[in-house]
Design a protein around this motif. Sequence first.
Motif, PDB file in Angstrom:
ATOM      1  N   ALA A  12      17.977  10.375  10.644  1.00  0.00           N
ATOM      2  CA  ALA A  12      18.043   8.869   8.983  1.00  0.00           C
ATOM      3  C   ALA A  12      17.790   7.307   9.890  1.00  0.00           C
ATOM      4  CB  ALA A  12      19.014   9.401   8.767  1.00  0.00           C
ATOM      5  N   ILE A  14      19.204   5.145   7.236  1.00  0.00           N
ATOM      6  CA  ILE A  14      20.041   4.283   6.642  1.00  0.00           C
ATOM      7  C   ILE A  14      20.175   6.374   6.164  1.00  0.00           C
ATOM      8  CG2 ILE A  14      21.658   3.787   4.595  1.00  0.00           C
ATOM      9  CD1 ILE A  14      20.481   1.663   5.395  1.00  0.00           C
ATOM     10  N   LYS A  15      22.179   6.260   6.979  1.00  0.00           N
ATOM     11  CA  LYS A  15      22.740   7.704   7.000  1.00  0.00           C
ATOM     12  C   LYS A  15      23.413   8.368   6.254  1.00  0.00           C
ATOM     13  CE  LYS A  15      22.229   7.042  11.455  1.00  0.00           C
ATOM     14  NZ  LYS A  15      20.864   7.867  12.998  1.00  0.00           N
ATOM     15  N   TYR A  16      22.795   9.926   5.563  1.00  0.00           N
ATOM     16  CA  TYR A  16      23.774  10.289   4.542  1.00  0.00           C
ATOM     17  C   TYR A  16      25.294  10.813   5.690  1.00  0.00           C
ATOM     18  CZ  TYR A  16      25.337  15.334   3.747  1.00  0.00           C
ATOM     19  OH  TYR A  16      25.633  16.959   3.272  1.00  0.00           O
ATOM     20  N   TRP A  17      26.626  10.446   4.697  1.00  0.00           N
ATOM     21  CA  TRP A  17      27.736  10.628   5.955  1.00  0.00           C
ATOM     22  C   TRP A  17      28.677  10.912   4.479  1.00  0.00           C
ATOM     23  CZ3 TRP A  17      28.054  13.011  10.256  1.00  0.00           C
ATOM     24  CH2 TRP A  17      29.401  13.014  10.607  1.00  0.00           C
ATOM     25  N   SER A 136      20.955  22.374   3.805  1.00  0.00           N
ATOM     26  CA  SER A 136      21.511  21.535   4.239  1.00  0.00           C
ATOM     27  C   SER A 136      21.309  20.573   3.377  1.00  0.00           C
ATOM     28  CB  SER A 136      20.826  22.064   5.657  1.00  0.00           C
ATOM     29  OG  SER A 136      21.332  20.951   6.451  1.00  0.00           O
ATOM     30  N   GLY A 137      21.919  19.521   3.310  1.00  0.00           N
ATOM     31  CA  GLY A 137      21.632  18.231   2.958  1.00  0.00           C
ATOM     32  C   GLY A 137      20.248  17.543   3.522  1.00  0.00           C
ATOM     33  N   ARG A 141      14.930  15.987   2.937  1.00  0.00           N
ATOM     34  CA  ARG A 141      14.175  14.840   3.883  1.00  0.00           C
ATOM     35  C   ARG A 141      13.212  15.140   4.279  1.00  0.00           C
ATOM     36  NH1 ARG A 141      19.533  11.396   5.299  1.00  0.00           N
ATOM     37  NH2 ARG A 141      18.800  12.609   7.022  1.00  0.00           N
ATOM     38  N   THR A 188      28.828  18.249  11.048  1.00  0.00           N
ATOM     39  CA  THR A 188      28.684  17.232  10.301  1.00  0.00           C
ATOM     40  C   THR A 188      29.414  17.987   8.889  1.00  0.00           C
ATOM     41  OG1 THR A 188      26.782  18.077   9.243  1.00  0.00           O
ATOM     42  CG2 THR A 188      26.693  16.762  10.854  1.00  0.00           C
ATOM     43  N   MET A 192      32.081  14.817   7.454  1.00  0.00           N
ATOM     44  CA  MET A 192      32.370  14.322   6.173  1.00  0.00           C
ATOM     45  C   MET A 192      33.154  14.396   5.705  1.00  0.00           C
ATOM     46  SD  MET A 192      28.641  14.720   5.108  1.00  0.00           S
ATOM     47  CE  MET A 192      26.823  14.726   6.409  1.00  0.00           C
ATOM     48  N   LEU A 238      28.294   4.279  11.230  1.00  0.00           N
ATOM     49  CA  LEU A 238      28.702   5.432  11.403  1.00  0.00           C
ATOM     50  C   LEU A 238      29.416   6.619  12.344  1.00  0.00           C
ATOM     51  CD1 LEU A 238      26.887   8.690   9.972  1.00  0.00           C
ATOM     52  CD2 LEU A 238      26.385   8.541  12.203  1.00  0.00           C
ATOM     53  N   SER A 279      24.931  13.105  14.342  1.00  0.00           N
ATOM     54  CA  SER A 279      26.198  13.290  14.933  1.00  0.00           C
ATOM     55  C   SER A 279      26.180  13.926  15.593  1.00  0.00           C
ATOM     56  CB  SER A 279      26.986  13.819  13.898  1.00  0.00           C
ATOM     57  OG  SER A 279      25.699  15.089  13.016  1.00  0.00           O
TER      58      SER A 279
END
Length: 324
Positions: A12, A14-17, A136-137, A141, A188, A192, A238, A279
């Motif tokens: 990523a 731009i991260k998903y957190w 898994s989120g 992607r 993760t 989160m 992050l 992470s």
Amino acid sequence: MKTTAIAPSNIAFIKYWGKKDEELRLPANGSISVNLSNLLTTTTVEFNKSLKTDDITINGKRDAKKANRVMKHLERIRAVARIPTKARVVSQNNFPTAGGLASSASGFAALTIAGTKAAGLSLKEKELSILARQGSGSACRSVPDGFVEWLDGDTDKTSFAISLYPPSYWDIAIVVVLAGNEEKSVLTSEGMRFVKSNPFYPVRLSNMGRKIKELKQYMKKRDFERFGMLVESEALELHAMALTSAPPIIYWQPLTMRVMKLVQGIRSRYFPVYFTIDSGPHVCIVCEKKNQNLLIQKLRQQNIQDIIINKPSLGTRLTSNHLF
Ligand code: PMV
């Protein structure tokens, strides 16, 4: 029918957190990534009426904890296909699992595409991305090709990923430096959860819309330097979130820090090069393809040997090379 899929991992920019819905895995913000050509999971699935339970082998092992999450995902696939049949699943990564590299993105993308096809379904890319997200989120992607955006949807049906550009759009290299071989210390999902009470987190969230817009503009212009600066500061943010959460999380190892400093040193003296870190301890170094060989030479000079070189890749695809 036996079906096999190959899925790339993704990194990523731009991260998903953080999540706005834990059960559905709806992220607190949208994110942007690129698929990695050399971090791949291959998964073969076959639904077989003679099986009494699901039979799951991951990297040559039957591991109950990992199998549990796979079985949950098979349940989702069975619910869509309306079949009760148990499945045999064999899954293999092309990268060392002992390296502690996250494989949930490629793993759940491959399982979703092989599993739905094996169950007789023909789902569209959007539906596949939604289903992969539930496993898994970041797996959502890994479904579309190349440079990808996970849209900031508020519902199950609007939270999925789309391709922004094909892999050939931008000649960049993503060099992963392995900086530790421990299994992840903090999952993760836990990280989160911890961030929710972080006083800095609302500030981060309030900037995400603008950040995504900005990064997309730099990508559109192929402005590598502005793109890289934003990617690197996003990664540091992050980790600032993780470091200031309660309890605090330190994902870095000494080598992580050494590589970060090295990248900044190479940048100030030679050519544009930036890092990003998920992470864990490993560092993803991003440069233009024309500088890839020089970067690798500089890393080797510093005795950094454990690297995986990637270019932007297609998303998840089917193959006839079955694993059983
Ligand atoms: O999808 P997960 O649970 O593997 O979470 C991914 C979280 C990060 O890798 C840190 C950021 C991201 O967007 O991939």
